[in-house]
Design a protein around this motif. Structure first.
Motif, mmCIF file in Angstrom:
data_model
loop_
_atom_site.group_PDB
_atom_site.id
_atom_site.type_symbol
_atom_site.label_atom_id
_atom_site.label_comp_id
_atom_site.label_asym_id
_atom_site.label_seq_id
_atom_site.Cartn_x
_atom_site.Cartn_y
_atom_site.Cartn_z
ATOM 1 N N THR A 122 0.834 -1.255 0.002
ATOM 2 C CA THR A 122 0.045 0.204 0.178
ATOM 3 C C THR A 122 0.769 1.389 0.037
ATOM 4 O OG1 THR A 122 -0.071 -0.079 2.518
ATOM 5 C CG2 THR A 122 -1.751 -1.075 1.409
ATOM 6 N N TRP A 123 0.490 2.267 -0.564
ATOM 7 C CA TRP A 123 1.195 3.450 -0.723
ATOM 8 C C TRP A 123 0.222 4.702 -0.219
ATOM 9 C CZ3 TRP A 123 0.348 0.158 -4.738
ATOM 10 C CH2 TRP A 123 1.759 -0.509 -5.058
ATOM 11 N N ASP A 124 0.833 5.941 0.285
ATOM 12 C CA ASP A 124 0.111 7.019 0.669
ATOM 13 C C ASP A 124 -0.485 7.860 -0.453
ATOM 14 O OD1 ASP A 124 0.832 6.600 3.196
ATOM 15 O OD2 ASP A 124 2.540 7.640 3.193
ATOM 16 N N GLU A 125 0.233 7.593 -1.812
ATOM 17 C CA GLU A 125 -0.326 8.332 -2.827
ATOM 18 C C GLU A 125 -0.687 7.486 -3.957
ATOM 19 O OE1 GLU A 125 2.870 11.051 -3.968
ATOM 20 O OE2 GLU A 125 2.770 12.154 -2.214
ATOM 21 N N GLN A 126 -1.515 8.288 -4.685
ATOM 22 C CA GLN A 126 -2.092 7.017 -6.088
ATOM 23 C C GLN A 126 -1.322 7.373 -7.232
ATOM 24 O OE1 GLN A 126 -6.330 7.833 -6.960
ATOM 25 N NE2 GLN A 126 -6.907 6.432 -5.070
ATOM 26 N N SER A 127 -0.817 6.701 -8.057
ATOM 27 C CA SER A 127 -0.112 6.483 -9.133
ATOM 28 C C SER A 127 -0.413 5.403 -10.095
ATOM 29 C CB SER A 127 1.434 6.684 -8.733
ATOM 30 O OG SER A 127 2.060 6.753 -10.043
ATOM 31 N N SER A 128 -0.051 5.774 -11.210
ATOM 32 C CA SER A 128 -0.420 4.649 -12.429
ATOM 33 C C SER A 128 0.939 3.727 -12.451
ATOM 34 C CB SER A 128 -0.221 5.264 -13.796
ATOM 35 O OG SER A 128 0.670 6.071 -14.181
ATOM 36 N N ARG A 129 2.010 4.007 -11.497
ATOM 37 C CA ARG A 129 3.106 3.360 -11.570
ATOM 38 C C ARG A 129 3.890 3.338 -10.146
ATOM 39 N NH1 ARG A 129 8.806 3.175 -12.679
ATOM 40 N NH2 ARG A 129 9.621 1.451 -13.738
ATOM 41 N N HIS A 130 4.037 2.087 -9.575
ATOM 42 C CA HIS A 130 4.592 2.192 -8.104
ATOM 43 C C HIS A 130 5.587 0.957 -8.311
ATOM 44 C CE1 HIS A 130 1.625 4.310 -5.985
ATOM 45 N NE2 HIS A 130 0.794 3.641 -6.778
ATOM 46 N N VAL A 131 6.899 1.507 -7.596
ATOM 47 C CA VAL A 131 8.075 0.484 -7.504
ATOM 48 C C VAL A 131 8.254 0.332 -5.914
ATOM 49 C CG1 VAL A 131 10.563 -0.233 -7.821
ATOM 50 C CG2 VAL A 131 9.038 0.966 -9.561
ATOM 51 N N PHE A 132 8.302 -0.866 -5.498
ATOM 52 C CA PHE A 132 8.491 -0.955 -3.923
ATOM 53 C C PHE A 132 9.189 -2.145 -3.700
ATOM 54 C CE2 PHE A 132 4.866 -3.576 -4.833
ATOM 55 C CZ PHE A 132 4.948 -4.678 -4.177
ATOM 56 N N ASN A 133 9.772 -2.138 -2.465
ATOM 57 C CA ASN A 133 10.837 -3.257 -1.825
ATOM 58 C C ASN A 133 10.171 -4.282 -1.290
ATOM 59 O OD1 ASN A 133 13.102 -1.598 -3.016
ATOM 60 N ND2 ASN A 133 13.579 -0.563 -0.965
ATOM 61 N N LEU A 134 10.466 -5.470 -1.641
ATOM 62 C CA LEU A 134 9.776 -6.529 -1.013
ATOM 63 C C LEU A 134 10.718 -6.876 0.213
ATOM 64 C CD1 LEU A 134 8.480 -9.359 -3.696
ATOM 65 C CD2 LEU A 134 7.182 -7.945 -1.876
ATOM 66 N N GLY A 135 12.345 -6.728 0.093
ATOM 67 C CA GLY A 135 13.047 -7.088 1.201
ATOM 68 C C GLY A 135 14.456 -7.319 0.525
ATOM 69 N N VAL A 136 15.360 -7.739 1.338
ATOM 70 C CA VAL A 136 16.948 -7.989 0.970
ATOM 71 C C VAL A 136 16.854 -9.523 0.633
ATOM 72 C CG1 VAL A 136 19.093 -7.842 1.516
ATOM 73 C CG2 VAL A 136 17.561 -5.957 2.481
ATOM 74 N N LEU A 137 17.509 -9.671 -0.474
ATOM 75 C CA LEU A 137 17.625 -10.980 -1.119
ATOM 76 C C LEU A 137 19.190 -11.249 -1.047
ATOM 77 C CD1 LEU A 137 16.703 -13.926 -2.049
ATOM 78 C CD2 LEU A 137 16.156 -12.841 -4.181
ATOM 79 N N SER A 153 -3.383 3.154 -5.081
ATOM 80 C CA SER A 153 -2.784 3.523 -3.900
ATOM 81 C C SER A 153 -2.511 1.979 -3.095
ATOM 82 C CB SER A 153 -3.532 4.454 -2.805
ATOM 83 O OG SER A 153 -4.476 3.877 -2.488
ATOM 84 N N GLU A 154 -3.091 1.020 -3.908
ATOM 85 C CA GLU A 154 -2.623 -0.197 -3.173
ATOM 86 C C GLU A 154 -2.593 -1.267 -4.265
ATOM 87 O OE1 GLU A 154 -5.629 -1.200 -0.328
ATOM 88 O OE2 GLU A 154 -7.078 -1.767 -1.973
ATOM 89 N N SER A 155 -1.845 -2.443 -4.416
ATOM 90 C CA SER A 155 -1.858 -3.610 -4.934
ATOM 91 C C SER A 155 -1.535 -4.795 -4.092
ATOM 92 C CB SER A 155 -0.798 -3.487 -6.315
ATOM 93 O OG SER A 155 -0.877 -4.634 -6.880
ATOM 94 N N LEU A 156 -2.575 -5.245 -3.366
ATOM 95 C CA LEU A 156 -2.431 -6.373 -2.455
ATOM 96 C C LEU A 156 -2.036 -7.632 -3.056
ATOM 97 C CD1 LEU A 156 -5.421 -5.389 0.007
ATOM 98 C CD2 LEU A 156 -3.256 -4.655 -0.123
#
Length: 234
Positions: A89-104, A193-196
């Motif tokens: 989830t994010w605070d702002e709406q956008s047509s494109r989000h890049v987020f971290n899943l974690g360190v691999l 603002s979210e992609s679950l």
């Protein structure tokens, strides 16, 4: 104590000669030995429950760490036994989000990524920095030593970016060894603002069975495609 739900039906094995009463543990079975007329062994096979969980800042498969430093905005939705959907989830709406899943890191991996518009090729590596942009499948190998017989136990974790509504997903890595997800609609007017359910995650002991099982789960859940074995002949 052994949980009754984890015990499969009793199995008789004649490959062991019983002389003394006792309990023996092995990699796959718990053997409870008794003296039988025909020197047979009564075995109880204990299966390990599969699971994908987020505990604090760790993403775990079967209680083993897969990703570390998982951000708080990452959301995990349990699905079937051993599988789950991961999103954010994010605070702002956008047509494109890049987020971290974690360190691999320190994990053998195989990924399939789109290097041209219509072509995919494989790449191998051992950390998030080895995952190229537009990765469509990521398979991790996890190893650990068994506590009883010191044998090496191998399991696998599969990441499959999928369609979530009007948004497509793909995996990528960065120089900090972080595994990232890119979620985009391709249309500036279509925002969220979210992609679950951006990424499907599953685990298993065989990479071949794991991929096959995962595709069957997604076929049933999404209803947008059919596997070759279930397609009706025209």
């Amino acid at each position: 104590m052994i949980c009754p739900s984890l015990i499969t039906p009793l199995q008789l094995s004649s490959s062991f000669s019983i002389q003394n009463k006792g309990i023996f543990f092995s990699k796959e079975c718990l053997f409870i030995n008794k003296t039988w007329k025909h020197s047979m062994c009564l075995s109880l096979k204990v299966s390990v429950a599969r699971s994908i969980t987020k505990e604090g800042n760790f993403l775990k498969a079967n209680n083993k760490n897969v990703l570390t430093n998982v951000p708080d905005n990452v959301v995990l939705t349990p699905w079937t036994d051993g599988s789950a959907f991961v999103g954010a989830t994010w605070d702002e709406q956008s047509s494109r989000h890049v987020f971290n899943l974690g360190v691999l890191q320190e994990a053998r991996l195989l990924c399939l990524y789109r290097f041209k518009l219509w072509w995919m090729i494989p790449r191998i590596g051992n950390s998030g920095s080895d995952v190229p942009i537009e990765t469509q499948m990521l398979l991790l190998e996890s190893k650990e030593r068994a506590t009883i017989d010191n044998e090496e136990l191998v399991s696998y974790v599969l990441f499959l970016p999928v369609l979530d509504g009007e948004f497509r997903s793909s995996l990528q890595g960065n120089s900090a060894k972080e595994l990232q997800v890119c979620v985009e609609s391709g249309d500036p007017a279509v925002v969220t603002s979210e992609s679950l359910k951006a990424v499907f995650v599953n685990s298993g002991n065989s990479p071949f069975d794991l991929v096959k099982e995962s595709m069957k789960i997604l076929e049933k859940h999404m209803g947008t495609f059919s596997l070759r074995e279930t397609k009706k002949a025209s």
